[in-house]
Motif scaffolding. Structure first.
Motif, mmCIF file in Angstrom:
data_model
loop_
_atom_site.group_PDB
_atom_site.id
_atom_site.type_symbol
_atom_site.label_atom_id
_atom_site.label_comp_id
_atom_site.label_asym_id
_atom_site.label_seq_id
_atom_site.Cartn_x
_atom_site.Cartn_y
_atom_site.Cartn_z
ATOM 1 N N ASP A 46 0.897 -1.091 -0.117
ATOM 2 C CA ASP A 46 0.025 -0.027 0.089
ATOM 3 C C ASP A 46 0.878 1.236 -0.117
ATOM 4 O OD1 ASP A 46 -2.493 1.247 0.020
ATOM 5 O OD2 ASP A 46 -1.987 1.453 2.221
ATOM 6 N N GLY A 92 -9.918 -8.018 -7.770
ATOM 7 C CA GLY A 92 -9.416 -7.684 -6.695
ATOM 8 C C GLY A 92 -9.065 -9.111 -5.605
ATOM 9 N N ASP A 93 -9.678 -9.991 -5.991
ATOM 10 C CA ASP A 93 -9.145 -11.486 -5.448
ATOM 11 C C ASP A 93 -8.154 -12.039 -6.252
ATOM 12 O OD1 ASP A 93 -10.603 -12.294 -7.768
ATOM 13 O OD2 ASP A 93 -11.675 -13.850 -6.630
ATOM 14 N N THR A 131 -4.179 -10.838 -1.423
ATOM 15 C CA THR A 131 -4.838 -10.462 -2.904
ATOM 16 C C THR A 131 -4.652 -9.207 -3.297
ATOM 17 O OG1 THR A 131 -6.843 -9.926 -1.667
ATOM 18 C CG2 THR A 131 -6.712 -12.139 -2.397
ATOM 19 N N LYS A 132 -5.078 -8.796 -4.587
ATOM 20 C CA LYS A 132 -4.645 -7.562 -5.270
ATOM 21 C C LYS A 132 -5.519 -6.381 -4.437
ATOM 22 C CE LYS A 132 -5.343 -4.750 -9.156
ATOM 23 N NZ LYS A 132 -6.103 -4.722 -10.714
ATOM 24 N N ASP A 133 -6.444 -6.765 -3.663
ATOM 25 C CA ASP A 133 -7.128 -5.747 -2.690
ATOM 26 C C ASP A 133 -6.527 -5.754 -1.412
ATOM 27 O OD1 ASP A 133 -8.211 -7.951 -1.593
ATOM 28 O OD2 ASP A 133 -10.509 -7.435 -2.196
ATOM 29 N N SER A 135 -6.191 -7.992 0.771
ATOM 30 C CA SER A 135 -6.694 -8.994 1.831
ATOM 31 C C SER A 135 -5.817 -10.299 1.959
ATOM 32 C CB SER A 135 -8.201 -9.296 1.488
ATOM 33 O OG SER A 135 -8.981 -8.407 1.378
#
Length: 151
Positions: A46, A92-93, A131-133, A135
């Motif tokens: 991030d 996103g997953d 994951t890409k999001d 998580s």
């Protein structure tokens, strides 16, 4: 007096270090550590994306940029982390990080938690992924194999 104090502090530090290393050998601790480490990588990704407005090309680029320690990509009980740079079109997953081996199955009666603790029930093999999001997910072995392409 100072010499005695130094010896006592050194002995205490050695005992704490030994206990910490023994704790890391316990499967429950390994699984918790895997989740914690992936959350650290999520925060690092991030920050990297905020700073560079892009995903890093490789894991070591991220580790260097975010000043993560040497060996941050190692997973006790799970090998080392792999990284896949996602594309803009990926959902996103989509997995961006996973270990190269899942955490093994623990049968009832095997060492599991605290010192001398054993598993009351069995614990299936699992793999932790990012994951890409950003998580952190715990996947059963079949899902982990399918989504990571591992055998």
């Amino acid at each position: 007096m100072i010499l005695v104090l130094v010896v006592v502090l050194a002995a205490g530090a050695m005992l704490v270090n030994r206990e910490f290393k023994q704790a890391q050998e316990r499967p429950s601790v390994q699984r918790l550590e895997s989740q914690r480490r992936l959350r650290q990588f999520a925060a690092a990704l991030d920050a990297y994306r905020t700073q560079h407005r892009a995903w890093p090309d490789q894991l070591f680029q991220l580790m260097k940029d975010q000043r993560m320690g040497f060996g941050a990509n190692l997973v006790r009980g799970g090998g080392s982390y792999r990284y896949h740079r996602p594309s803009a079109a990926d959902a996103g997953d989509r997995l961006v990080m996973w270990s190269d081996m899942p955490h093994r199955r623990i049968a009832a009666g095997e060492p599991w938690g605290g010192e001398g603790g054993i598993a009351i029930t069995g614990h299936p093999p699992v793999g932790y992924v990012l994951t890409k999001d950003l998580s952190v997910l715990e996947l059963p072995l079949d899902d982990w194999k399918r989504r990571t392409g591992q055998q």
